[in-house]
Scaffold this active site. Sequence first.
Site, mmCIF file in Angstrom:
data_model
loop_
_atom_site.group_PDB
_atom_site.id
_atom_site.type_symbol
_atom_site.label_atom_id
_atom_site.label_comp_id
_atom_site.label_asym_id
_atom_site.label_seq_id
_atom_site.Cartn_x
_atom_site.Cartn_y
_atom_site.Cartn_z
ATOM 1 N N HIS A 63 0.843 -1.192 0.000
ATOM 2 C CA HIS A 63 0.000 0.000 0.000
ATOM 3 C C HIS A 63 0.879 1.243 0.000
ATOM 4 O O HIS A 63 2.084 1.168 0.250
ATOM 5 C CB HIS A 63 -0.902 0.003 1.231
ATOM 6 N N GLU A 65 1.037 3.779 2.130
ATOM 7 C CA GLU A 65 1.627 4.071 3.439
ATOM 8 C C GLU A 65 2.744 3.087 3.772
ATOM 9 O O GLU A 65 3.776 3.480 4.317
ATOM 10 C CB GLU A 65 0.552 4.036 4.535
ATOM 11 N N SER A 88 -7.758 8.324 3.121
ATOM 12 C CA SER A 88 -7.878 7.814 4.488
ATOM 13 C C SER A 88 -7.272 6.417 4.571
ATOM 14 O O SER A 88 -7.589 5.558 3.743
ATOM 15 C CB SER A 88 -9.359 7.776 4.893
ATOM 16 N N CYS A 90 -6.512 2.637 5.155
ATOM 17 C CA CYS A 90 -7.310 1.432 5.400
ATOM 18 C C CYS A 90 -6.943 0.875 6.781
ATOM 19 O O CYS A 90 -6.046 1.373 7.455
ATOM 20 C CB CYS A 90 -7.041 0.409 4.293
ATOM 21 N N CYS A 93 -3.208 -0.207 6.999
ATOM 22 C CA CYS A 93 -2.275 0.916 7.164
ATOM 23 C C CYS A 93 -2.504 1.640 8.494
ATOM 24 O O CYS A 93 -1.552 2.133 9.103
ATOM 25 C CB CYS A 93 -2.379 1.859 5.978
#
Length: 156
Positions: A63, A65, A88, A90, A93
């Site tokens: 991902h 992040e 935002s 998940c 993360c």
Amino acid sequence: MTDTAAPDSTPDPTTMLATALEEARAGLAEGGVPIGAALFGQDGRLLGRGHNRRVQDGDPSAHGETSAFRAAGRLRGYGRTTMVTTLSPCWYCSGLIRQFGIGHVVIGEARTFSGGHDWLAEHGVRITLLDDPDCVALMRDFIAARPELWYEDIGE
């Protein structure tokens, strides 16, 4: 802009978001999901940046992040760092942010997907939600064009 705490010495959140947005656009250009992130130190120094690479690497854990976090390398502590993300985070993360004690999260938008940022705020993480129109448009356009990839990304 919504902010759950008083400002600190970090640079302007919109300025930091520009780095994450560049990453999101790079991911889209590579055929991936356009979510970008960057990790900054307390002084505003860029520690790591990255974007969602699930498609490109065939890795469901890559991902935005996590890519930025990995690019930053090992730090002694993360409490004074800021994770900036175009969307935002998940639950996966959000767990990373909580696990390592990242102290501040700047979010480009939460209209197209509202992950775990409220939960993070409940656990003492400072949240700055920018509701950035470029981030919103990027995700809305992507979801409309590639709904199957989007739903795969969020586990539906």
